[in-house]
Scaffold this motif. Structure first.
Motif, short mmCIF file in Angstrom:
data_model
loop_
_atom_site.label_atom_id
_atom_site.label_comp_id
_atom_site.label_asym_id
_atom_site.label_seq_id
_atom_site.Cartn_x
_atom_site.Cartn_y
_atom_site.Cartn_z
N ARG A 1 0.81 -1.21 0.00
CA ARG A 1 0.00 0.00 0.00
C ARG A 1 0.85 1.27 0.00
NH1 ARG A 1 -3.91 -1.83 5.04
NH2 ARG A 1 -4.58 -3.85 4.17
N THR A 2 1.94 1.24 0.72
CA THR A 2 2.70 2.47 0.93
C THR A 2 3.95 2.56 0.08
OG1 THR A 2 4.03 1.53 2.72
CG2 THR A 2 1.90 2.49 3.32
N GLY A 3 4.44 1.44 -0.44
CA GLY A 3 5.77 1.42 -1.03
C GLY A 3 6.82 1.28 0.06
N ASP A 4 8.07 1.23 -0.34
CA ASP A 4 9.15 0.95 0.61
C ASP A 4 9.64 2.18 1.36
OD1 ASP A 4 9.22 -1.79 -0.04
OD2 ASP A 4 10.43 -1.38 -1.81
N ARG A 5 9.63 3.34 0.70
CA ARG A 5 10.26 4.52 1.29
C ARG A 5 9.68 4.89 2.66
NH1 ARG A 5 10.31 9.99 -2.05
NH2 ARG A 5 11.91 8.90 -3.28
N PRO A 6 8.36 4.98 2.83
CA PRO A 6 7.84 5.35 4.15
C PRO A 6 8.21 4.35 5.25
CG PRO A 6 6.14 5.59 2.48
CD PRO A 6 7.27 4.86 1.84
N LEU A 7 8.28 3.08 4.89
CA LEU A 7 8.60 2.06 5.88
C LEU A 7 10.06 2.16 6.33
CD1 LEU A 7 6.77 -1.02 4.33
CD2 LEU A 7 5.89 0.71 5.89
N VAL A 8 10.97 2.37 5.39
CA VAL A 8 12.38 2.47 5.75
C VAL A 8 12.62 3.72 6.58
CG1 VAL A 8 14.74 2.61 4.87
CG2 VAL A 8 13.07 1.18 3.69
N VAL A 9 12.06 4.85 6.15
CA VAL A 9 12.28 6.11 6.87
C VAL A 9 11.69 6.02 8.29
CG1 VAL A 9 11.72 8.56 6.93
CG2 VAL A 9 12.39 7.49 4.78
N SER A 10 10.44 5.58 8.40
CA SER A 10 9.81 5.53 9.73
C SER A 10 10.50 4.50 10.63
CB SER A 10 8.33 5.20 9.60
OG SER A 10 8.13 3.95 8.95
N PRO B 1 10.02 5.78 -4.56
CA PRO B 1 8.63 5.82 -4.10
C PRO B 1 7.85 4.66 -4.67
CG PRO B 1 8.98 7.47 -5.79
CD PRO B 1 10.33 6.89 -5.47
N LYS B 2 6.62 4.53 -4.21
CA LYS B 2 5.80 3.38 -4.59
C LYS B 2 5.63 3.28 -6.10
CE LYS B 2 1.24 1.30 -3.93
NZ LYS B 2 -0.10 1.46 -3.33
N SER B 3 5.37 4.40 -6.76
CA SER B 3 5.12 4.35 -8.20
C SER B 3 6.33 3.86 -8.98
CB SER B 3 4.72 5.74 -8.72
OG SER B 3 5.75 6.69 -8.42
N ALA B 4 7.55 4.29 -8.53
CA ALA B 4 8.78 3.86 -9.22
C ALA B 4 9.01 2.39 -9.06
CB ALA B 4 9.97 4.65 -8.70
N ARG B 5 8.74 1.87 -7.85
CA ARG B 5 8.98 0.44 -7.63
C ARG B 5 7.96 -0.39 -8.38
NH1 ARG B 5 8.04 -3.14 -2.30
NH2 ARG B 5 6.01 -3.23 -3.31
N THR B 6 6.73 0.10 -8.44
CA THR B 6 5.69 -0.66 -9.08
C THR B 6 5.93 -0.82 -10.57
OG1 THR B 6 4.10 0.09 -7.45
CG2 THR B 6 3.20 -0.79 -9.48
N HIS B 7 6.43 0.28 -11.19
CA HIS B 7 6.61 0.25 -12.64
C HIS B 7 8.01 -0.14 -13.05
CE1 HIS B 7 3.03 2.93 -12.10
NE2 HIS B 7 2.64 2.25 -13.14
#
Length: 476
Positions: A343-352, A467-473
């Motif tokens: 749902r969030t992608g990786d960036r928010p999880l790593v930062v938080s 961000p999520k969009s970059a990882r998804t695509h």
């Protein structure tokens, strides 16, 4: 950044991977891979509480005792990139299984060792087996779970094995040494290794072999020399001090070997790690993040173990129980991060995760001199949760930045930097405690530096984790 997969020297393409059974989502490959990885990381920490007993029973010198512990780490860290390159060339499942077989046989030799030199030799071979297992573990998970959601959960559980094994090692080691004897610290690997082999051969698909890709032996030797010299220098810094000539010489030689590696990769026709891959922000940034959070977490586990055993008088078993809050959080955090990443992608999880871990270690540093154990439970839980919460995303970032042909090498790079972070955290923590005016001051400074490393990793993650969009695509 896209990278073309290298064709074989004869122009042949890699053989296709067997298709998974339709309509069936099996977690047996995850169990197989995580079993092998858990066994490797457990051996790093379980030995610590057994070494004093081993030294007495085998009449080992101080140098011999040090090599029982450090020899494994040196070979493990030094040959990770070689293990990854061999996996890409010969097939990751084949090399993974070979590593498990070597590790299991060496564990049996450790348990039967009649003398300290024999034990040290067996530990060196154990480290070689570990270096073959770990790079293939991530590559096999990437192969077995191509769907992003399933892969994220698999990477999360894989990452939690490191925290659980690192923190459970003193607890399990203390229990085995006090009941069955020190040889069971190694004998326990035998049934685990056999189970891992059976599960892998039955449930993990064969990996493609890229035999046309040449092994760059000069580059491999440079990496082995750089990592071994740096790890040895960091280990010695904890005993000799950071200004000791031998430590400074080791760091200087390691830097020279690293420079030789870069020069070689610029000139090589088939490099071990192409420089464009290393220039990828996701690849290089994710690897540095791994170094920083291992620095913080393993530094905390090591210094906390010293605090509980030597300052508070806890037994080896009691120390393992005292560290359990950090262990319990790693499993929970890994499962949660694997679910949230969709749902969030990786960036928010790593930062938080890095911010939470930094808050935990800063809380320990601010707790004052000789705080009650109850005041340390929440900081340990925050550090364990935050590290494991961030590991899933950073692992996915590094592995997603590499083409399939270099999945083993990417895994090896990520785990090599993490091992360097662990060695640095342990060495610096030990050196600070040894050289500070009192134990409490050294411990609090070590925790503060760990918090700073976590904060740095959070800032780096904001810039380097897509961000999520970059990882998804992007290609995965």
């Amino acid at each position: 950044m896209a990278f073309a997969e290298p064709a074989g020297g004869d122009g042949a393409r890699p053989s296709p991977e067997p298709a998974p059974r339709p309509g069936r989502r099996s977690w047996a490959p995850l169990l197989a891979v995580c079993t092998g990885y858990f066994m490797v990381i457990l051996d790093v920490t379980i030995i610590n509480v057994a070494v004093p007993v081993i030294g007495r029973e085998l009449s080992a010198s101080l140098t011999g005792i040090q090599w029982i512990t450090d020899g494994y780490t040196l070979v493990f860290a030094g040959f990770l990139l070689t293990g990854g390159a061999l996996g890409d060339r010969l097939g990751n499942r084949r090399v993974f299984c070979a590593g498990v077989a070597v590790f299991t046989a060496a564990s049996a030799a450790c348990a039967l060792a009649p003398s300290a030199p024999a034990l040290v030799t067996a530990r060196l071979v154990e480290g070689l087996g570990a270096a073959l297992i770990v790079p293939g573990s991530l590559a096999l998970l990437q192969q077995s779970y191509p769907a992003p959601a399933a892969r994220a959960r698999a990477f999360g559980l894989w990452g939690s094995m490191a925290g659980v094994a690192a923190s459970a090692g003193p607890l399990l080691g203390g229990l085995l040494v006090s009941t069955a004897g020190w040889r069971w610290v190694f004998l326990i690997n035998l049934p685990v290794g056999v189970a891992c082999l059976v599960l892998t051969l039955r449930h993990v698909a064969s990996s493609p072999r890229r035999t046309g890709r040449a092994l760059d032996w000069p580059a491999q030797c440079a990496v082995v020399a750089a990592v071994a010299l740096l790890t040895a220098a960091l280990n010695e810094a904890g005993r000799r001090g950071w200004s000791d000539p031998a430590v400074l010489a080791g760091v200087g030689l390691a830097a020279s070997a690293a420079a030789a590696f870069v020069v070689r990769e610029r000139l090589a026709r088939s490099p071990a790690l192409p420089l464009p891959l290393l220039r990828s922000r996701a690849m290089s940034g994710g690897s540095v993040i791994g170094l920083l959070f291992n620095f913080g977490f393993y530094g905390m586990v090591f210094t906390a173990s010293l605090e509980f055993q030597h300052q508070r008088g806890y037994s080896a078993l009691g120390t393992g129980l005292a560290l359990f809050p950090a262990v319990a959080m790693t499993m929970f955090a890994s499962v949660l991060s694997g679910r949230l990443s969709r749902r969030t992608g990786d960036r928010p999880l790593v930062v938080s995760g890095m911010l939470l871990a930094a808050l935990g270690l800063a809380g320990w540093a601010a707790a004052g001199a000789d705080p009650a154990y109850a005041l340390l439970v929440v900081p340990m839980m925050a550090a364990g949760f935050g590290t494991s919460f961030a590991l899933t995303g950073s692992t996915a970032t590094v592995m997603g930045a590499a083409p399939a042909a270099y999945s083993g090498a990417a895994s090896a790079l990520f785990n090599t930097t993490r091992q360097i972070g662990s060695a640095t955290g342990v060495a610096l923590g030990g050196s600070l405690i040894a050289t500070a005016g009192d134990h409490t001051t050294g411990l609090r400074v070590s925790m503060a530096l760990g918090a700073l490393a976590y904060l740095t990793a959070a800032g780096l993650a904001w810039r380097c984790v897509p961000p999520k969009s970059a990882r998804t695509h992007g290609a995965s």
